[in-house]
Design an enzyme around this catalytic site. Structure first.
Site, PDB file in Angstrom:
ATOM      1  N   SER A 108      51.198 155.043  30.548  1.00  0.00           N
ATOM      2  CA  SER A 108      51.663 153.872  31.286  1.00  0.00           C
ATOM      3  C   SER A 108      50.452 153.028  31.659  1.00  0.00           C
ATOM      4  O   SER A 108      49.386 153.566  31.974  1.00  0.00           O
ATOM      5  CB  SER A 108      52.424 154.277  32.548  1.00  0.00           C
ATOM      6  OG  SER A 108      52.845 153.121  33.266  1.00  0.00           O
ATOM      7  N   ALA A 109      50.643 151.725  31.616  1.00  0.00           N
ATOM      8  CA  ALA A 109      49.581 150.824  32.047  1.00  0.00           C
ATOM      9  C   ALA A 109      49.524 150.719  33.559  1.00  0.00           C
ATOM     10  O   ALA A 109      48.570 150.167  34.106  1.00  0.00           O
ATOM     11  CB  ALA A 109      49.782 149.439  31.436  1.00  0.00           C
ATOM     12  N   ASN A 110      50.544 151.252  34.234  1.00  0.00           N
ATOM     13  CA  ASN A 110      50.590 151.148  35.694  1.00  0.00           C
ATOM     14  C   ASN A 110      51.380 152.319  36.251  1.00  0.00           C
ATOM     15  O   ASN A 110      52.549 152.501  35.898  1.00  0.00           O
ATOM     16  CB  ASN A 110      51.222 149.819  36.103  1.00  0.00           C
ATOM     17  CG  ASN A 110      51.030 149.512  37.575  1.00  0.00           C
ATOM     18  OD1 ASN A 110      51.390 150.299  38.443  1.00  0.00           O
ATOM     19  ND2 ASN A 110      50.455 148.354  37.866  1.00  0.00           N
ATOM     20  N   HIS A 140      43.386 139.943  38.749  1.00  0.00           N
ATOM     21  CA  HIS A 140      42.599 141.159  38.911  1.00  0.00           C
ATOM     22  C   HIS A 140      41.149 140.820  39.258  1.00  0.00           C
ATOM     23  O   HIS A 140      40.714 139.674  39.135  1.00  0.00           O
ATOM     24  CB  HIS A 140      42.623 142.006  37.637  1.00  0.00           C
ATOM     25  CG  HIS A 140      43.899 142.757  37.445  1.00  0.00           C
ATOM     26  ND1 HIS A 140      44.997 142.214  36.821  1.00  0.00           N
ATOM     27  CD2 HIS A 140      44.263 144.017  37.805  1.00  0.00           C
ATOM     28  CE1 HIS A 140      45.982 143.103  36.809  1.00  0.00           C
ATOM     29  NE2 HIS A 140      45.548 144.208  37.391  1.00  0.00           N
ATOM     30  N   LYS A 144      37.357 143.391  35.428  1.00  0.00           N
ATOM     31  CA  LYS A 144      38.376 143.843  34.458  1.00  0.00           C
ATOM     32  C   LYS A 144      38.070 143.263  33.083  1.00  0.00           C
ATOM     33  O   LYS A 144      37.834 142.054  32.942  1.00  0.00           O
ATOM     34  CB  LYS A 144      39.777 143.446  34.911  1.00  0.00           C
ATOM     35  CG  LYS A 144      40.882 144.015  34.016  1.00  0.00           C
ATOM     36  CD  LYS A 144      42.247 143.835  34.651  1.00  0.00           C
ATOM     37  CE  LYS A 144      43.365 144.348  33.745  1.00  0.00           C
ATOM     38  NZ  LYS A 144      43.212 145.794  33.438  1.00  0.00           N
ATOM     39  N   GLY A 150      47.671 145.384  31.255  1.00  0.00           N
ATOM     40  CA  GLY A 150      48.726 146.227  30.691  1.00  0.00           C
ATOM     41  C   GLY A 150      50.025 146.088  31.463  1.00  0.00           C
ATOM     42  O   GLY A 150      51.116 146.135  30.886  1.00  0.00           O
ATOM     43  N   THR A 151      49.931 145.892  32.774  1.00  0.00           N
ATOM     44  CA  THR A 151      51.129 145.731  33.592  1.00  0.00           C
ATOM     45  C   THR A 151      51.849 144.436  33.250  1.00  0.00           C
ATOM     46  O   THR A 151      53.083 144.396  33.210  1.00  0.00           O
ATOM     47  CB  THR A 151      50.763 145.753  35.087  1.00  0.00           C
ATOM     48  OG1 THR A 151      50.108 146.973  35.373  1.00  0.00           O
ATOM     49  CG2 THR A 151      51.999 145.617  35.958  1.00  0.00           C
TER      50      THR A 151
END
Length: 247
Positions: A108-110, A140, A144, A150-151
């Site tokens: 998962s990205a989050n 962000h 980063k 990703g979210t």
């Protein structure tokens, strides 16, 4: 594999990645009496993963370039894998999913429970507000490396599950009027922002916004550790965060 609650034994955890997230995860593991830190590797010590001790579960928040080493570790030890690595290509993500043939795997990205709920709400809103224009913004910290987050991609999938709309990543110049079949995705970078994601729904004379704000990366680490505890009790396979936490 039985979990700690069933056996009374500690769950062995190997942490892959010694950056901000890896450091927080290590702290959480060491503070949890149900868990035991088996080891940790980072960018400078990644080769140690080739013969690292086996663990019940590996939690990976490293870099996508470490995927071959992670694949080899899971194949050799049979450890469950909680992956939070972002920036994977479709081919690389397919390789992560393929590890589910021999181990329990989640990517998962989050790992925020709040973001998981946001995804559900965004899906429902997109269905109910089918004629509204949709835009996604994410913010962000200035360190980063990848964009969009990703979210943000997870949210894009939530509002566009069939791929009927074309994502537009930023706009510049004489780009013309907005196509009703597009979804704008925009990345902001600055300061120390842990993560803010908003899904905007623009209709005639009204706007709906769904927003999640993270004030600390600790929420993602906490979710990943919670997922690890559940994953060790699962049979081999590839799982989503929603399946693991809410099913």
């Amino acid at each position: 594999m039985a979990n700690e609650q069933e056996t009374g034994q500690q769950i062995g955890v190997f942490v892959i990645g010694d950056g901000r997230m890896g450091t927080i995860i290590r702290e959480l593991v060491e503070a949890d009496s149900s868990l035991k830190l088996v080891g940790i590797v980072g960018a400078d010590t990644k080769e140690n993963l080739r013969d690292a001790a086996a663990a019940d579960v590996a939690i990976d928040f490293s870099h996508k370039d470490m995927l071959p080493l992670v694949e080899a570790y899971v194949a050799r030890t049979g450890a469950a894998l909680v992956s939070g690595v972002t920036g994977y290509s479709d081919e690389e993500l397919s390789r992560v999913k393929a590890l589910g043939r021999g181990a329990a795997v989640i990517h998962s990205a989050n790992y925020s429970l709040g973001v998981a709920v946001l995804r559900r709400l965004a899906t429902q809103a997109a269905e109910a507000l089918a004629e509204f224009d949709i835009e996604i913004t994410e913010t962000h910290h200035n360190q980063k490396a990848d964009a969009p987050s990703g979210t943000a991609k997870l949210l894009l999938d939530a509002v566009n599950p069939e791929g009927a709309y074309e994502p537009v990543y930023g706009r510049e110049g004489m780009c013309g009027k907005r196509d009703p079949r597009e979804i704008g995705v925009h990345a902001l970078r600055g300061g120390t922002v842990a993560g803010t994601h908003t899904v905007h729904f623009f209709g005639p004379d009204e706007e709906v916004e769904l927003t999640h704000r993270a004030t600390s990366r600790r929420i993602f680490a906490t979710g990943a550790v919670a997922a690890a505890k559940k994953l060790v009790a699962r049979e081999p396979g590839f799982y989503t965060f929603d399946e693991l936490m809410f099913a």
